[in-house]
Design a protein around this motif. Structure first.
Motif, short mmCIF file in Angstrom:
data_model
loop_
_atom_site.label_atom_id
_atom_site.label_comp_id
_atom_site.label_asym_id
_atom_site.label_seq_id
_atom_site.Cartn_x
_atom_site.Cartn_y
_atom_site.Cartn_z
N ALA A 223 0.83 -1.20 0.00
CA ALA A 223 0.00 0.00 0.00
C ALA A 223 0.87 1.25 0.00
CB ALA A 223 -0.94 0.00 1.21
N THR A 227 1.08 4.08 -2.97
CA THR A 227 0.97 5.50 -2.65
C THR A 227 2.16 6.27 -3.21
OG1 THR A 227 -0.24 4.95 -0.62
CG2 THR A 227 0.73 7.16 -0.74
N CYS A 308 -4.67 0.92 1.97
CA CYS A 308 -4.79 2.10 1.10
C CYS A 308 -5.86 3.04 1.64
CB CYS A 308 -5.14 1.68 -0.33
SG CYS A 308 -3.77 0.95 -1.26
N ASN A 313 -5.29 6.70 0.27
CA ASN A 313 -5.04 6.47 -1.15
C ASN A 313 -6.27 5.83 -1.77
OD1 ASN A 313 -4.16 5.79 -3.68
ND2 ASN A 313 -2.39 4.60 -3.01
#
Length: 478
Positions: A223, A227, A308, A313
């Motif tokens: 994750a 990002t 996320c 994100n």
């Protein structure tokens, strides 16, 4: 599901912009800015402007010895003016007004007056280069900039030094934007060539040697790297993102920039990245031969999606969910039955399109509030679902007239446009707090992915077709 690039036929539902903007009524007066309630960019010590003639708006941009426009007005007008006048022409007119008002074509100059005016015009042009550096790819823009400084430099030689500093920074930013565009082009070419090869398979796709879990088995780490892609590697400067959002407004209009085609290709590159992540997730799930392994991959990406969401994100989150909802993946009922999916349904609920993505917009507002009050870059991260942002801006542009019946610019519309673009630019200024993992990033950008046919072949080989439609398709593919 995977996305397509913005166009007039792409969207079928309205977005969440203020409906009253489309119903703005013009005033009878032709030249003076129209005043009224509601949002708007203010001039110094003045009420919000909701509409005005283009000439009036240009005059309001021009600084004097005793006046400088509000920052919000500068950003809003520089953003929206390009719909009516190309940036080089706008800068030319601005410089002409400055020369006339400050009598810069006469000799000798009023030194005291120019020394009050000089810092203000330098500030305005510096803000322009920092916010919209791509405008200065046109040599005419740099020429106008140098000309106005040449006229005021006799009053203070420091203006030349400031000009050189501004142009040096501008050159660096344009170089970064160019590098970002080249990188996006290289990645998209690699991804396209891989997909072209896989689409030709008429038998079960051969197993791909590496898989994501062999590269990274920690959801939080993946994750973070996703990002990193969104904040850094998909970038090339905030202005690159600004160009993309402008393109969303302009791509369906008659182009008014010489490099409009390049900006459209940049927008397509972002859509390709989203689609690549969708197909990568689906490929990773369909690839393993054993049901237990496929279930393990599903659970892994559920955890990645959750991380996320926690990071803020939302673009990668939506891409992962879209990949897991692709038909070749969703039809694997036995595999899904083996996986723990409670967290997945919660995440799906957060990104549910019902009510114009009401749940997502609520979560986005929460992330934006956290970003405004954060003490660290980690808490400042907000990466919106990019395609929905483009959709919102598209419908704002389509749903509200650029000009009112009396010919005035509908400035209230562009205040809302500037709010959305400005907010996104603020989010893009956050420095990525996560260290780069080159092995993971390389895999994300270059790992082979199955085409749609390849995904269906792998899916049918993993779990046999259940109905005649699936059997016919499997037969045709083989």
């Amino acid at each position: 599901m995977p996305q397509t690039v913005c166009s007039g036929t792409m969207f079928t539902t309205p977005s969440g912009f203020s409906p009253h903007l489309a119903c703005a009524e013009p005033e009878e007066e032709e030249e003076a800015p129209q005043e009224g309630p509601g949002p708007g960019a203010c001039l110094a010590d003045g009420p919000p402007i909701t509409s005005a003639s283009l000439d009036t708006l240009i005059h309001n941009l021009v600084p004097t010895a005793d006046y400088y426009p509000e920052v919000t007005y500068v950003f809003t007008f520089l953003l929206s003016a390009r719909l009516f006048i190309p940036p080089p022409e706008l800068l030319s007119r601005l410089c002409e007004l400055c020369i006339k008002q400050q009598q810069l074509d006469q000799s000798p100059l009023d030194t005291a007056k120019v020394r009050k005016f000089g810092p203000k015009i330098l500030q305005l042009l510096t803000e322009w280069t920092e916010t919209f550096p791509s405008d200065f790819r046109d040599e005419k823009m740099v020429g106008h900039f140098k000309d106005i400084i040449h006229r005021i430099a006799p009053c203070d030689e420091a203006y030349w030094k400031t000009l050189n500093q501004v142009l040096q920074k501008l050159s660096q930013r344009l170089a970064l934007i160019g590098q970002g565009e080249e990188r996006r082009g290289e990645v998209s070419l690699n991804a396209s060539s891989i997909s072209d090869k896989l689409v030709a398979f008429k038998t079960k796709p051969p197993p791909i040697q590496k898989d994501m879990l062999s590269i990274c088995n920690d959801p939080y780490t993946l994750a973070q790297q996703l990002t990193h892609v969104e904040l850094v590697r998909r970038g090339g400067g905030n202005a690159s993102y600004t160009d993309l959002l402008l393109c969303a407004c302009l791509c369906h209009l008659q182009p008014c920039f010489s490099d409009q085609k390049k900006k459209t290709s940049n927008l397509e590159a972002y859509v390709r990245w989203f689609n690549r992540l969708c197909y990568l997730v689906a490929t990773e799930i369909c690839m393993p031969a054993k049901k237990k392994q496929r279930a393990q991959v599903i659970e892994f990406f559920i955890d990645v999606a959750r991380e996320c969401f926690n990071i803020g994100n939302f673009n990668s989150l939506m891409a992962i969910i879209s990949g897991m909802n692709m038909s070749p993946v969703s039809r694997l009922k036995k595999t899904w039955g083996k996986a723990k999916t409670a967290k997945f349904f919660i995440l799906e609920h957060q990104m549910d399109p019902t009510g114009n993505f009401y749940n997502y917009r609520t979560a986005l507002r929460g992330a934006a509030h956290r970003s405004r009050t954060a003490n660290s870059n980690r808490e400042r991260i907000v990466i919106p679902f990019f395609s929905l942002l483009i959709k919102d801006i598209y419908f704002l542009n389509e749903g509200c007239a650029n000009r009112l019946p009396n010919g005035h610019v509908n400035f209230e519309k562009f205040v809302e446009l500037a709010r959305q673009v400005g907010e996104f630019m603020t989010w893009k200024q956050v420095e990525c707090p996560f260290e780069e993992d080159r092995a993971i990033l390389h895999y994300l950008h270059t790992a082979p992915i199955f085409s749609e046919d390849g995904l269906y072949l792998a899916s049918y080989e993993s779990e046999s077709p259940e109905n005649q439609v699936e059997k016919d398709r499997w037969k045709a593919l083989r």
